[in-house]
Design an enzyme around this catalytic site. Structure first.
Site, PDB file in Angstrom:
ATOM      1  N   HIS A  85       0.805  -1.251  -0.110  1.00 52.76           N
ATOM      2  CA  HIS A  85       0.221   0.020  -0.160  1.00 52.76           C
ATOM      3  C   HIS A  85       0.630   1.376   0.087  1.00 52.76           C
ATOM      4  CE1 HIS A  85       0.850  -1.396   4.043  1.00 52.76           C
ATOM      5  NE2 HIS A  85       0.647  -0.107   4.546  1.00 52.76           N
ATOM      6  N   CYS A 128       7.639   0.091  -1.712  1.00 46.60           N
ATOM      7  CA  CYS A 128       6.958  -0.032  -0.275  1.00 46.60           C
ATOM      8  C   CYS A 128       7.040   1.385   0.092  1.00 46.60           C
ATOM      9  CB  CYS A 128       7.267  -1.214   0.479  1.00 46.60           C
ATOM     10  SG  CYS A 128       9.206  -1.007   1.103  1.00 46.60           S
ATOM     11  N   GLY A 129       6.538   1.623   1.451  1.00 47.02           N
ATOM     12  CA  GLY A 129       6.800   3.029   1.610  1.00 47.02           C
ATOM     13  C   GLY A 129       8.321   3.406   1.856  1.00 47.02           C
ATOM     14  N   GLY A 137      10.937   1.554   0.776  1.00 46.46           N
ATOM     15  CA  GLY A 137      11.832   0.813  -0.197  1.00 46.46           C
ATOM     16  C   GLY A 137      12.635  -0.336   0.442  1.00 46.46           C
ATOM     17  N   GLY A 157      11.959  -2.819   2.958  1.00 41.88           N
ATOM     18  CA  GLY A 157      11.289  -4.063   3.037  1.00 41.88           C
ATOM     19  C   GLY A 157      11.087  -4.597   1.771  1.00 41.88           C
ATOM     20  N   HIS A 198      27.406  -0.157 -11.682  1.00 39.56           N
ATOM     21  CA  HIS A 198      28.156  -1.166 -10.977  1.00 39.56           C
ATOM     22  C   HIS A 198      27.753  -2.378 -10.386  1.00 39.56           C
ATOM     23  CE1 HIS A 198      30.971   2.629  -9.682  1.00 39.56           C
ATOM     24  NE2 HIS A 198      30.618   2.536 -11.053  1.00 39.56           N
ATOM     25  N   ARG A 222      35.860  -4.771 -13.986  1.00 36.18           N
ATOM     26  CA  ARG A 222      36.018  -4.816 -12.349  1.00 36.18           C
ATOM     27  C   ARG A 222      34.842  -5.204 -11.797  1.00 36.18           C
ATOM     28  NH1 ARG A 222      36.313   0.486 -12.958  1.00 36.18           N
ATOM     29  NH2 ARG A 222      35.590   1.706 -11.500  1.00 36.18           N
TER      30      ARG A 222
HETATM   31  C1  RB5 Z   1       4.179   0.274   5.532  1.00 35.44           C
HETATM   32  O1  RB5 Z   1       3.780   0.811   6.674  1.00 35.44           O
HETATM   33  C2  RB5 Z   1       5.796   0.193   5.587  1.00 35.44           C
HETATM   34  O2  RB5 Z   1       6.292  -0.622   6.721  1.00 35.44           O
HETATM   35  C3  RB5 Z   1       6.326  -0.530   4.513  1.00 35.44           C
HETATM   36  O3  RB5 Z   1       5.833   0.137   3.323  1.00 35.44           O
HETATM   37  C4  RB5 Z   1       7.778  -0.490   4.299  1.00 35.44           C
HETATM   38  O4  RB5 Z   1       8.128   0.830   4.293  1.00 35.44           O
HETATM   39  C5  RB5 Z   1       8.580  -1.438   4.866  1.00 35.44           C
HETATM   40  O5  RB5 Z   1       9.710  -1.512   4.775  1.00 35.44           O
END
Ligand code: RB5
Length: 140
Positions: free
Chosen positions: A5, A61-62, A64, A66, A94, A128
């Site tokens: 989301h 993700c929010g 990036g 996760g 790279h 390299r």
């Molecule tokens: C969601 O709230 C958030 O935790 C997710 O989007 C992300 O940032 C996780 O790494």
């Protein structure tokens, strides 16, 4: 493309722009702003890249983080977290990144487009850097 989301809005914007530019996009979801768990969408995309079924991935993700952590569990995935154009250029030149992780809550739509465009159009430098990339999966 795959997002939770936190990246849904940017994914939707970039999907339309990239389709207009001629790219074929497979969208692994999510499909709304409703709260979901990012691994549920990122695993299927990363698995497809890992098996060689897809060439490039863009994940969101929010933050990036996760999304990138999940994707990088796959040995043939090299996912780079990029928040500006220079990062996108370097992770291609790279690291030969095949997946771009974008932080949906930290870049504007226009910045996201510039980063994605750079990621998709910058070649790997090899040399390299190839030797270094080949060491990434050599765990000790
Ligand atoms: C969601 O709230 C958030 O935790 C997710 O989007 C992300 O940032 C996780 O790494």
């Amino acid at each position: 493309m795959a997002s939770d989301h936190g990246g849904y809005a940017l994914k939707t914007f970039l999907k339309e722009k990239l389709e207009k530019a001629g790219y074929t996009i497979i969208d692994f979801g999510t499909d709304s702003e409703e709260s979901v768990d990012y691994p549920d969408m990122i695993h299927p995309l990363a698995s497809a890249i890992n098996k060689g079924e897809l060439e490039r991935g863009i994940i969101f993700c929010g933050s990036g983080n996760g999304a990138q952590m999940t994707a990088n569990k796959y040995p043939n995935v090299r996912a780079g977290l990029c928040w500006d154009v220079e990062q996108a250029k370097l992770t291609r030149q790279h690291n030969d990144a095949n997946v771009l992780s974008l932080p949906g809550r930290f870049v504007t739509f226009e910045e996201g487009w510039e980063i994605a465009d750079t990621f998709l159009n910058t070649p790997f430098e090899g040399g390299r850097h190839l030797a270094r990339v080949n060491k990434i999966n050599q765990l000790i």
